[in-house]
Design an enzyme around this catalytic site. Structure first.
Site, PDB file in Angstrom:
ATOM      1  N   PRO A 129      26.732  47.257  39.913  1.00 18.45           N
ATOM      2  CA  PRO A 129      26.548  46.089  40.782  1.00 18.45           C
ATOM      3  C   PRO A 129      27.431  44.874  40.471  1.00 18.45           C
ATOM      4  CG  PRO A 129      24.806  46.166  39.160  1.00 18.45           C
ATOM      5  CD  PRO A 129      25.637  47.401  38.947  1.00 18.45           C
ATOM      6  N   CYS A 130      28.713  45.016  40.725  1.00 15.73           N
ATOM      7  CA  CYS A 130      29.611  43.871  40.527  1.00 15.73           C
ATOM      8  C   CYS A 130      29.318  42.762  41.536  1.00 15.73           C
ATOM      9  CB  CYS A 130      31.071  44.291  40.554  1.00 15.73           C
ATOM     10  SG  CYS A 130      31.586  45.179  42.022  1.00 15.73           S
TER      11      CYS A 130
END
Length: 171
Positions: A129-130
């Site tokens: 989850p950047c």
């Protein structure tokens, strides 16, 4: 030569490209940002059936019913990139961290720009989850799918968090 299975699929955030090895998911990319593979070392073969478990969990995520993914990942990158991506996997659903926070968590407190570059090279969007990484000021910045998509993913996660109120005495 390695064979990766792949699929193109629609999603609520636009078309996605997924590729997997026999070890796990190698790529989940937005259609306009698919990184090229080296055709002399990797062969791509389309397979809808191989992606049933991946698509089920992604659909649950988009429906606000899944907070963690359980399928295996086959992350490929430099040691620094892998340490960044693994730190991203530790960010809880619905929360954010700054690039500086990630740099500190991997033991390189001044490498926040390098963390940003690693995020830019993240081959498994959404799952790694950047989108949960923001500027120290709290503002949104840098996302491969664009800031509108980053906001959409963050809003999706915030909307899925239901407040848990303590029960009253005698309830």
């Amino acid at each position: 030569m390695e064979t990766l299975l792949y699929i193109h699929t629609p999603s609520p955030v636009g078309p996605l490209f997924l590729a997997a090895s026999d070890k796990g998911l190698v790529r989940l990319e937005f259609e306009g940002r698919v990184q090229k593979v080296n055709p002399s070392t990797i062969q791509l073969r389309e397979s809808n059936s191989a992606f049933v478990p991946y698509l089920r969990e992604l659909n649950e995520y988009f429906a606000g019913e899944r907070r963690e993914f359980s399928f295996p990942l086959d992350l490929r990158g430099t040691d620094f990139q892998l340490s960044c991506w693994n730190a991203l996997l530790e960010i809880p659903y619905g929360e954010t961290r700054s690039y500086r926070d990630i740099a500190e968590s991997i033991g390189h407190p001044h490498a926040y720009r390098a963390v940003g570059m690693s995020n830019n090279r993240n081959p498994v969007a959404i799952v790694v989850p950047c989108h949960r990484v923001i500027a120290s000021s709290g503002s949104l910045c840098g996302y491969g799918g664009g800031l509108d998509l980053k906001r959409k993913l963050l809003d999706l996660e915030q909307a899925s968090i239901r407040p848990c109120l303590p029960l009253g005495i005698g309830a």
